[in-house]
Write a protein that holds these residues in place. Structure first.
Motif, PDB file in Angstrom:
ATOM      1  N   LYS A 180       7.978 123.147  44.722  1.00 37.37           N
ATOM      2  CA  LYS A 180       6.743 122.459  44.409  1.00 37.37           C
ATOM      3  C   LYS A 180       7.043 121.139  44.051  1.00 37.37           C
ATOM      4  N   SER A 181       6.513 120.015  44.870  1.00 29.92           N
ATOM      5  CA  SER A 181       6.658 118.809  44.762  1.00 29.92           C
ATOM      6  C   SER A 181       5.448 118.077  43.878  1.00 29.92           C
ATOM      7  N   VAL A 182       5.895 117.536  42.519  1.00 28.77           N
ATOM      8  CA  VAL A 182       5.127 116.948  41.709  1.00 28.77           C
ATOM      9  C   VAL A 182       5.066 115.529  41.577  1.00 28.77           C
ATOM     10  N   GLU A 183       3.770 114.851  41.736  1.00 30.40           N
ATOM     11  CA  GLU A 183       3.606 113.445  41.850  1.00 30.40           C
ATOM     12  C   GLU A 183       2.964 112.948  40.422  1.00 30.40           C
ATOM     13  N   THR A 184       3.568 112.005  39.739  1.00 33.74           N
ATOM     14  CA  THR A 184       3.266 111.661  38.573  1.00 33.74           C
ATOM     15  C   THR A 184       3.087 109.949  38.510  1.00 33.74           C
ATOM     16  N   THR A 185       1.841 109.728  38.316  1.00 33.20           N
ATOM     17  CA  THR A 185       1.600 108.149  38.442  1.00 33.20           C
ATOM     18  C   THR A 185       1.468 107.575  36.960  1.00 33.20           C
ATOM     19  N   TYR A 186       2.426 106.175  36.949  1.00 38.23           N
ATOM     20  CA  TYR A 186       2.391 105.525  35.377  1.00 38.23           C
ATOM     21  C   TYR A 186       2.121 104.148  35.778  1.00 38.23           C
ATOM     22  N   SER A 187       1.617 103.564  34.878  1.00 31.11           N
ATOM     23  CA  SER A 187       1.077 102.084  35.075  1.00 31.11           C
ATOM     24  C   SER A 187       1.138 101.396  33.410  1.00 31.11           C
ATOM     25  N   SER A 188       1.560 100.250  33.352  1.00 35.74           N
ATOM     26  CA  SER A 188       1.570  99.791  31.993  1.00 35.74           C
ATOM     27  C   SER A 188       0.894  98.255  31.939  1.00 35.74           C
ATOM     28  N   ARG A 189       0.849  97.872  30.605  1.00 36.15           N
ATOM     29  CA  ARG A 189       0.404  96.521  30.170  1.00 36.15           C
ATOM     30  C   ARG A 189       1.359  95.820  29.318  1.00 36.15           C
ATOM     31  N   ALA A 190       1.553  94.543  29.211  1.00 36.56           N
ATOM     32  CA  ALA A 190       2.502  94.091  28.510  1.00 36.56           C
ATOM     33  C   ALA A 190       1.936  92.659  27.968  1.00 36.56           C
ATOM     34  N   SER A 191       1.891  92.480  26.901  1.00 30.76           N
ATOM     35  CA  SER A 191       1.531  91.208  25.997  1.00 30.76           C
ATOM     36  C   SER A 191       2.515  90.907  24.982  1.00 30.76           C
ATOM     37  N   SER A 192       2.568  89.742  24.508  1.00 31.95           N
ATOM     38  CA  SER A 192       3.363  89.236  23.169  1.00 31.95           C
ATOM     39  C   SER A 192       2.825  88.068  22.542  1.00 31.95           C
ATOM     40  N   TRP A 193       3.292  87.895  21.527  1.00 33.32           N
ATOM     41  CA  TRP A 193       3.031  86.465  20.738  1.00 33.32           C
ATOM     42  C   TRP A 193       4.480  86.057  20.074  1.00 33.32           C
ATOM     43  N   SER A 194       4.531  85.149  19.979  1.00 30.54           N
ATOM     44  CA  SER A 194       5.850  84.523  19.298  1.00 30.54           C
ATOM     45  C   SER A 194       5.547  82.969  18.435  1.00 30.54           C
ATOM     46  N   LEU A 195       6.690  83.039  17.652  1.00 30.05           N
ATOM     47  CA  LEU A 195       6.595  82.062  16.657  1.00 30.05           C
ATOM     48  C   LEU A 195       8.021  81.529  16.623  1.00 30.05           C
ATOM     49  N   ASN A 196       8.400  80.388  16.991  1.00 38.90           N
ATOM     50  CA  ASN A 196       9.644  79.691  16.788  1.00 38.90           C
ATOM     51  C   ASN A 196       9.738  78.313  16.450  1.00 38.90           C
ATOM     52  N   PHE A 197      10.797  78.051  16.169  1.00 38.99           N
ATOM     53  CA  PHE A 197      11.325  76.453  15.333  1.00 38.99           C
ATOM     54  C   PHE A 197      12.145  75.894  16.056  1.00 38.99           C
ATOM     55  N   GLY A 198      12.115  74.496  16.380  1.00 39.93           N
ATOM     56  CA  GLY A 198      13.041  73.621  17.014  1.00 39.93           C
ATOM     57  C   GLY A 198      13.118  72.165  16.513  1.00 39.93           C
ATOM     58  N   VAL A 199      14.383  71.534  16.671  1.00 36.69           N
ATOM     59  CA  VAL A 199      14.435  70.134  16.166  1.00 36.69           C
ATOM     60  C   VAL A 199      14.503  69.434  17.633  1.00 36.69           C
ATOM     61  N   PRO A 200      13.766  68.655  17.917  1.00 38.34           N
ATOM     62  CA  PRO A 200      13.721  67.750  19.011  1.00 38.34           C
ATOM     63  C   PRO A 200      14.652  67.003  19.245  1.00 38.34           C
ATOM     64  N   VAL A 201      15.385  66.556  20.301  1.00 36.92           N
ATOM     65  CA  VAL A 201      16.195  65.335  20.616  1.00 36.92           C
ATOM     66  C   VAL A 201      15.839  64.564  21.885  1.00 36.92           C
ATOM     67  N   SER A 202      15.393  63.223  21.565  1.00 36.77           N
ATOM     68  CA  SER A 202      14.551  62.361  22.380  1.00 36.77           C
ATOM     69  C   SER A 202      15.784  61.608  22.997  1.00 36.77           C
ATOM     70  N   PHE A 203      15.392  61.311  24.366  1.00 34.10           N
ATOM     71  CA  PHE A 203      16.091  60.648  25.173  1.00 34.10           C
ATOM     72  C   PHE A 203      15.313  59.506  25.769  1.00 34.10           C
ATOM     73  N   ALA A 204      14.327  58.955  25.217  1.00 32.96           N
ATOM     74  CA  ALA A 204      13.623  57.743  25.613  1.00 32.96           C
ATOM     75  C   ALA A 204      14.331  56.534  25.042  1.00 32.96           C
ATOM     76  N   LYS A 205      14.407  55.437  26.069  1.00 37.98           N
ATOM     77  CA  LYS A 205      15.031  54.327  25.621  1.00 37.98           C
ATOM     78  C   LYS A 205      14.005  53.212  25.022  1.00 37.98           C
ATOM     79  N   LYS A 206      14.573  52.747  23.924  1.00 36.68           N
ATOM     80  CA  LYS A 206      13.423  51.716  23.341  1.00 36.68           C
ATOM     81  C   LYS A 206      13.740  50.540  23.825  1.00 36.68           C
ATOM     82  N   SER A 207      12.425  49.814  24.118  1.00 32.59           N
ATOM     83  CA  SER A 207      12.541  48.417  24.488  1.00 32.59           C
ATOM     84  C   SER A 207      12.761  47.486  23.298  1.00 32.59           C
ATOM     85  N   SER A 208      13.699  46.785  23.241  1.00 34.51           N
ATOM     86  CA  SER A 208      14.092  45.908  22.290  1.00 34.51           C
ATOM     87  C   SER A 208      13.908  44.363  22.675  1.00 34.51           C
TER      88      SER A 208
END
Length: 303
Positions: free
Chosen positions: A249-277
């Protein structure tokens, strides 16, 4: 056209931000187009990544980065026909995803306090303070006066920069995420006479992302960022069919899924902009030339 692009690039700002935080994924599984079930109730996992932000003068900008992803769930079972009630699940391996999209930066929101109120002081005067004055009367006499005004302005500027209030910018963002190499849809493992099947739920390769960032700074110095992000999987989440054999006997089973997430993170930015002096140097030179004056003259009397 080329001049416009050069001017626009000169007004832009590139920022690199390493990030660390956590992600909470929600992965659901459906069997034979039935109702969706949650194989794992708690999917809190640590998250790390890095992002480049390219901001323009009027607040518009783009971002691109890389981050870890933990939305895939290994849904395992031995009998596909009874997999709805008889299964065991675990989080799959951590994957790397690429992100990119559009981001807008609002005007800064100031956090004022009573301690930051300016106090009246004698140093706020724009006039010059005389350093020395020597005058002599008579023929052949001379007069010399020296004045300095840069000192009081410098000290007041230092006090002003040290008392600048904290400010925050809102950063709404929207974009796409992509995982270049995803897991196989199914996997089977034989142990003795028993075969264990695994369906990798939430195995997306493209997703839409959106969220809100909060950038805290003091004056022109960026201190840290807090970023909240929501993700919704799109690609590679359609129905997948598993074919097994029970004797003849051959049996076929169908599967499907859904995925979502939320995240919270922290960072320290490093700027590469040149200041016009250049403008600042010119204004300082003009102030010194105007305020530091040395005049010396002689008079002669005709007999």
């Amino acid at each position: 056209m080329c001049l416009a692009l050069i001017f626009q690039a000169a007004q832009s700002q590139l920022t690199f931000t390493p990030r660390i935080g956590f992600e909470n994924a929600n992965t659901l599984v459906s069997i034979n187009d039935g109702e969706f079930i949650s194989p794992l109730s708690n999917q809190f996992t640590p998250q790390a990544g890095a992002r480049f932000d390219y901001k323009f003068k009027k607040g518009h900008g783009v971002f691109a980065g890389i981050s870890t992803s933990n939305t895939t769930v290994a849904f395992s079972f031995t009998n596909p026909e009874q997999s709805f009630s008889n299964n065991f699940s675990s989080r799959s391996t951590t994957q790397a995803r690429f992100e990119g999209g559009y981001q807008f930066n609002t005007k800064p929101i100031l956090f004022k306090s009573n301690s930051n109120k300016s106090k009246p002081a004698a140093q706020s005067k724009t006039g010059c303070t005389k350093g020395q004055s020597n005058m002599k009367q008579g023929c052949g006499s001379y007069s010399r006066s020296t004045s300095h005004c840069g000192k009081s302005k410098t000290s007041s500027a230092n006090q002003k920069s040290s008392k600048q209030p904290m400010q925050m910018r809102l950063q709404p963002q929207i974009g796409m995420a992509y995982i270049p190499s995803v897991e196989n849809d199914f996997n089977s493992k034989v142990e003795g006479t028993q075969t264990t099947y695994t369906y990798y739920a939430g195995n997306w390769n493209t997703a839409i992302i959106g969220g809100m960032g909060f950038e805290f700074s003091k004056g022109k110095t960026k201190l840290f960022q807090v970023n909240f992000q929501y993700l919704k999987g799109l690609g590679n989440l359609d129905s997948k069919t598993l074919t097994t054999h029970d004797g003849s006997k051959s049996v076929e089973t169908t599967y499907s899924s859904r995925a979502s997430s939320w995240s919270l993170n922290f960072g320290v930015p490093v700027s590469f902009a040149k200041k016009s002096s250049s403008n600042k140097k010119q204004s300082c030179q003009q102030q010194r030339t105007h305020c530091e004056q040395k005049t010396q003259y002689r008079c002669r009397v005709k007999i």
